[in-house]
Enzyme design. Sequence first.
Site, short mmCIF file in Angstrom:
data_model
loop_
_atom_site.label_atom_id
_atom_site.label_comp_id
_atom_site.label_asym_id
_atom_site.label_seq_id
_atom_site.Cartn_x
_atom_site.Cartn_y
_atom_site.Cartn_z
N TYR A 156 29.27 86.86 -0.50
CA TYR A 156 30.71 86.64 -0.54
C TYR A 156 31.39 87.60 -1.52
O TYR A 156 31.95 87.18 -2.53
CB TYR A 156 31.03 85.20 -0.94
CG TYR A 156 30.58 84.17 0.06
CD1 TYR A 156 31.14 84.12 1.33
CD2 TYR A 156 29.59 83.25 -0.27
CE1 TYR A 156 30.72 83.17 2.25
CE2 TYR A 156 29.17 82.29 0.64
CZ TYR A 156 29.74 82.26 1.90
OH TYR A 156 29.33 81.31 2.82
N TRP A 171 23.98 69.40 5.05
CA TRP A 171 23.71 68.59 3.87
C TRP A 171 22.91 67.34 4.23
O TRP A 171 23.19 66.69 5.23
CB TRP A 171 25.00 68.16 3.21
CG TRP A 171 25.99 69.21 2.80
CD1 TRP A 171 27.34 69.02 2.69
CD2 TRP A 171 25.76 70.56 2.41
NE1 TRP A 171 27.95 70.17 2.26
CE2 TRP A 171 27.00 71.15 2.08
CE3 TRP A 171 24.60 71.36 2.30
CZ2 TRP A 171 27.13 72.46 1.66
CZ3 TRP A 171 24.74 72.67 1.90
CH2 TRP A 171 25.98 73.21 1.57
N ASN A 197 22.09 73.29 -2.99
CA ASN A 197 23.01 74.30 -2.50
C ASN A 197 23.57 75.09 -3.68
O ASN A 197 24.25 74.55 -4.54
CB ASN A 197 24.17 73.64 -1.74
CG ASN A 197 25.25 74.65 -1.37
OD1 ASN A 197 24.96 75.69 -0.79
ND2 ASN A 197 26.50 74.36 -1.74
N GLU A 198 23.20 76.36 -3.74
CA GLU A 198 23.69 77.31 -4.73
C GLU A 198 23.50 76.83 -6.18
O GLU A 198 24.47 76.65 -6.92
CB GLU A 198 25.15 77.67 -4.47
CG GLU A 198 25.36 78.33 -3.11
CD GLU A 198 26.77 78.84 -2.88
OE1 GLU A 198 27.68 78.46 -3.66
OE2 GLU A 198 26.98 79.62 -1.93
N GLU A 205 24.19 82.31 4.12
CA GLU A 205 25.65 82.18 4.20
C GLU A 205 26.27 83.56 4.06
O GLU A 205 25.85 84.35 3.20
CB GLU A 205 26.21 81.29 3.08
CG GLU A 205 25.93 79.82 3.18
CD GLU A 205 26.70 79.02 2.13
OE1 GLU A 205 27.79 79.48 1.70
OE2 GLU A 205 26.21 77.95 1.72
#
Length: 424
Positions: A264, A80, A191-192, A304
Amino acid sequence: MKMMKKNICKLLLIILVMSEVRAEDVGLMRVDREHFIPFYGNGFNAYWLMYVVTDLSQRSKISSAFEEASNHSLVIARTWAFRDGGDSPLQSSPGIFNGALDYVISEAGKHNIKLILSLVDNYNYTGGKQQYVQWARNDGQNIISDDDFLTNSVVKGYYKNRIKAILTRKNSISGIAYKDDPTIMAWELMNEPRCPTDPSGNNIQAWIEEMASYLKSIDSKHLLEAGLEGFYHHNKKNPHFEVGTYFLRNNQIAEIDFATVHSYPHQWLMGESDEEQFLFLDEWLSSHIKDVETKIQKPLLFAEFGKSSKDPGYRTSARDEVMAAVYGAIYSSARRGGATAGGLVRENLGDGYGIVLSRSPSTATLIQGTVQEAQPGKAYVIYSEFNPTSTKPSSLLIGTSRTATNWNLDEHQPVFASLIEHKY
């Protein structure tokens, strides 16, 4: 289950160690159609860096982590570049931030680690878009949803100011402006990113277009990616929900240099069996690789993936099956010269995703597997932009540290190998 075991047995894990070309030689990265120049991306996620960098007594952990990563031939760290509001922030209020990130970049450079720096979070763990929206409310804006982060002109102005401040900052340690620093591999817009209030996907598309163009107007040297998880638009390939993103359309934006995918299935398909989750993962991997190669035609980074040891009914063998599937897809694509450019595993921060090899012998064996029946595949030449006369190394050391084989590039083209997990 037989299919899972078969995938693990077939998995070939090879580690690229560049004998003559080092990370500090390659300078700023660029892409050539579907491939990173100069190398494939072996790396890890290290979100915790922003939690400890503001505490001077904890900074030695950052140096140690980069040193160990470098010793394991990991060359990329994703982290980050934000911590908005709250305790020990990097940005305490719009446009007011400290220079703690200087240390992270400086230490990464010392250990030849390239950085992917994410500029804001979709979630509120470190402030994220929720904090930006709250700042705007405090300034009198009538904002209903956190998703207005993408459309409100005041909030967008805050974010653009943040981009400009970060990119033009001169590192107090190295003296190099961030926008000129070869330690930085790429910027990540968010992020996402998600916008469930706009299932059309238009809001995120417009925001990426606007912010990507703005960032590139300040820094055209570094690579840029959007931070996407990989969700399609109204497509059966998605899990059972929509998040307002459109993998193909979002990544076809000209200023976006490479695509990212997160994986995920155990989170997205809670309540379904390991077998069902694995079948979804297999299709998720193959469909994204195919679509990137045939439609987007840019490099693809699996940014990820993993399986948390905190999941109900967790089994190490189930995690190994997930790791094998992802690494196998990366290896298979890169071996034939496809668009898959690497993967970044999760760093250990006590969230269940990190892998401590000494405590996970089966996973360690899988990740550190020796070369078996390796065949040469396509890859693009590794070279230094700062030394264009040196077009390739004379050889690559392929294999594990114990069972390495020296391949001469005049006889073979290098094949890609996945990562060794960094232990923190």
